[in-house]
Design a protein around this motif. Structure first.
Motif, PDB file in Angstrom:
ATOM      1  N   TYR A 142       0.820  -1.211   0.000  1.00 22.99           N
ATOM      2  CA  TYR A 142       0.000   0.000   0.000  1.00 22.99           C
ATOM      3  C   TYR A 142       0.858   1.268   0.000  1.00 22.99           C
ATOM      4  O   TYR A 142       0.616   2.191  -0.775  1.00 22.99           O
ATOM      5  CB  TYR A 142      -0.979   0.011   1.178  1.00 22.99           C
ATOM      6  N   SER A 143       1.876   1.303   0.829  1.00 23.19           N
ATOM      7  CA  SER A 143       2.737   2.492   0.864  1.00 23.19           C
ATOM      8  C   SER A 143       3.510   2.642  -0.449  1.00 23.19           C
ATOM      9  O   SER A 143       3.735   3.758  -0.917  1.00 23.19           O
ATOM     10  CB  SER A 143       3.684   2.461   2.059  1.00 23.19           C
ATOM     11  N   GLU A 144       3.895   1.527  -1.054  1.00 17.75           N
ATOM     12  CA  GLU A 144       4.556   1.561  -2.360  1.00 17.75           C
ATOM     13  C   GLU A 144       3.603   2.129  -3.422  1.00 17.75           C
ATOM     14  O   GLU A 144       3.995   2.933  -4.270  1.00 17.75           O
ATOM     15  CB  GLU A 144       4.990   0.144  -2.742  1.00 17.75           C
ATOM     16  N   PHE A 145       2.353   1.701  -3.368  1.00 18.04           N
ATOM     17  CA  PHE A 145       1.311   2.203  -4.266  1.00 18.04           C
ATOM     18  C   PHE A 145       1.150   3.716  -4.130  1.00 18.04           C
ATOM     19  O   PHE A 145       1.172   4.452  -5.122  1.00 18.04           O
ATOM     20  CB  PHE A 145       0.000   1.475  -3.961  1.00 18.04           C
ATOM     21  N   LEU A 146       1.039   4.193  -2.902  1.00 22.04           N
ATOM     22  CA  LEU A 146       0.891   5.641  -2.667  1.00 22.04           C
ATOM     23  C   LEU A 146       2.123   6.412  -3.139  1.00 22.04           C
ATOM     24  O   LEU A 146       1.999   7.494  -3.722  1.00 22.04           O
ATOM     25  CB  LEU A 146       0.620   5.914  -1.189  1.00 22.04           C
ATOM     26  N   ASP A 147       3.287   5.862  -2.902  1.00 21.31           N
ATOM     27  CA  ASP A 147       4.527   6.498  -3.339  1.00 21.31           C
ATOM     28  C   ASP A 147       4.579   6.617  -4.863  1.00 21.31           C
ATOM     29  O   ASP A 147       4.931   7.661  -5.405  1.00 21.31           O
ATOM     30  CB  ASP A 147       5.730   5.703  -2.822  1.00 21.31           C
ATOM     31  N   LYS A 148       4.199   5.557  -5.550  1.00 20.98           N
ATOM     32  CA  LYS A 148       4.206   5.584  -7.012  1.00 20.98           C
ATOM     33  C   LYS A 148       3.147   6.540  -7.560  1.00 20.98           C
ATOM     34  O   LYS A 148       3.365   7.196  -8.582  1.00 20.98           O
ATOM     35  CB  LYS A 148       4.033   4.185  -7.583  1.00 20.98           C
ATOM     36  N   LEU A 149       1.987   6.638  -6.878  1.00 17.84           N
ATOM     37  CA  LEU A 149       0.978   7.613  -7.289  1.00 17.84           C
ATOM     38  C   LEU A 149       1.525   9.033  -7.172  1.00 17.84           C
ATOM     39  O   LEU A 149       1.334   9.861  -8.060  1.00 17.84           O
ATOM     40  CB  LEU A 149      -0.290   7.490  -6.434  1.00 17.84           C
ATOM     41  N   GLU A 150       2.220   9.297  -6.086  1.00 17.16           N
ATOM     42  CA  GLU A 150       2.805  10.626  -5.887  1.00 17.16           C
ATOM     43  C   GLU A 150       3.837  10.929  -6.970  1.00 17.16           C
ATOM     44  O   GLU A 150       3.851  12.018  -7.545  1.00 17.16           O
ATOM     45  CB  GLU A 150       3.433  10.715  -4.496  1.00 17.16           C
ATOM     46  N   LYS A 151       4.689   9.963  -7.267  1.00 15.48           N
ATOM     47  CA  LYS A 151       5.698  10.149  -8.312  1.00 15.48           C
ATOM     48  C   LYS A 151       5.063  10.305  -9.689  1.00 15.48           C
ATOM     49  O   LYS A 151       5.628  10.962 -10.566  1.00 15.48           O
ATOM     50  CB  LYS A 151       6.687   8.990  -8.307  1.00 15.48           C
ATOM     51  N   ALA A 152       3.883   9.710  -9.872  1.00 14.33           N
ATOM     52  CA  ALA A 152       3.178   9.801 -11.157  1.00 14.33           C
ATOM     53  C   ALA A 152       2.438  11.128 -11.326  1.00 14.33           C
ATOM     54  O   ALA A 152       1.987  11.445 -12.418  1.00 14.33           O
ATOM     55  CB  ALA A 152       2.200   8.637 -11.299  1.00 14.33           C
ATOM     56  N   GLY A 153       2.312  11.889 -10.230  1.00 17.00           N
ATOM     57  CA  GLY A 153       1.708  13.210 -10.349  1.00 17.00           C
ATOM     58  C   GLY A 153       0.390  13.415  -9.649  1.00 17.00           C
ATOM     59  O   GLY A 153      -0.329  14.362  -9.950  1.00 17.00           O
ATOM     60  N   SER A 154       0.053  12.591  -8.679  1.00 15.33           N
ATOM     61  CA  SER A 154      -1.232  12.751  -7.991  1.00 15.33           C
ATOM     62  C   SER A 154      -1.366  14.115  -7.306  1.00 15.33           C
ATOM     63  O   SER A 154      -2.450  14.714  -7.318  1.00 15.33           O
ATOM     64  CB  SER A 154      -1.457  11.623  -6.982  1.00 15.33           C
ATOM     65  N   ASP A 155      -0.278  14.619  -6.750  1.00 10.93           N
ATOM     66  CA  ASP A 155      -0.335  15.933  -6.097  1.00 10.93           C
ATOM     67  C   ASP A 155      -0.617  17.049  -7.104  1.00 10.93           C
ATOM     68  O   ASP A 155      -1.330  18.006  -6.799  1.00 10.93           O
ATOM     69  CB  ASP A 155       0.965  16.225  -5.343  1.00 10.93           C
ATOM     70  N   GLU A 156      -0.071  16.911  -8.312  1.00 12.58           N
ATOM     71  CA  GLU A 156      -0.324  17.909  -9.352  1.00 12.58           C
ATOM     72  C   GLU A 156      -1.778  17.881  -9.801  1.00 12.58           C
ATOM     73  O   GLU A 156      -2.375  18.919 -10.078  1.00 12.58           O
ATOM     74  CB  GLU A 156       0.608  17.691 -10.553  1.00 12.58           C
ATOM     75  N   ILE A 157      -2.373  16.684  -9.858  1.00 13.51           N
ATOM     76  CA  ILE A 157      -3.791  16.563 -10.217  1.00 13.51           C
ATOM     77  C   ILE A 157      -4.642  17.257  -9.167  1.00 13.51           C
ATOM     78  O   ILE A 157      -5.545  18.031  -9.491  1.00 13.51           O
ATOM     79  CB  ILE A 157      -4.207  15.082 -10.347  1.00 13.51           C
ATOM     80  N   ILE A 158      -4.353  16.989  -7.918  1.00  9.76           N
ATOM     81  CA  ILE A 158      -5.108  17.601  -6.815  1.00  9.76           C
ATOM     82  C   ILE A 158      -4.956  19.120  -6.840  1.00  9.76           C
ATOM     83  O   ILE A 158      -5.940  19.855  -6.678  1.00  9.76           O
ATOM     84  CB  ILE A 158      -4.656  17.024  -5.456  1.00  9.76           C
ATOM     85  N   ALA A 159      -3.746  19.610  -7.071  1.00  9.10           N
ATOM     86  CA  ALA A 159      -3.508  21.054  -7.114  1.00  9.10           C
ATOM     87  C   ALA A 159      -4.276  21.699  -8.269  1.00  9.10           C
ATOM     88  O   ALA A 159      -4.847  22.785  -8.110  1.00  9.10           O
ATOM     89  CB  ALA A 159      -2.019  21.344  -7.239  1.00  9.10           C
TER      90      ALA A 159
END
Length: 78
Positions: free
Chosen positions: A48-65
């Motif tokens: 799960y933490s690996e999944f979240l880390d990869k989402l962040e690296k893929a740009g999830s924070d940019e989508i949210i912003a």
């Protein structure tokens, strides 16, 4: 009673085009991890933490912003 359930965001439509690349990358990550995590095939304690880390690296924070930016502009214009 219907007014109790009306969202303040009713009428907002997200324009995904500014985050198209990030959405595509996050979708690929989700496709890789979610079936295994949801079915129990992958151990959530390990992946799960690996999944979240990869989402962040893929740009999830940019989508949210980007979505927050659009919501703020939409709310200001209302």
């Amino acid at each position: 009673y219907t007014t109790l359930f009306r969202s303040v965001f009713m009428g907002f439509v997200f324009d995904a085009s500014p985050a198209k690349s990030q959405i595509s990358q996050c979708t690929a990550v989700a496709d890789q991890y979610l079936p295994g995590l949801c079915s129990g095939y992958l151990d959530p304690d390990k992946y799960y933490s690996e999944f979240l880390d990869k989402l962040e690296k893929a740009g999830s924070d940019e989508i949210i912003a980007e979505m927050q930016k659009q919501v703020d502009a939409w709310a200001k214009a209302k």
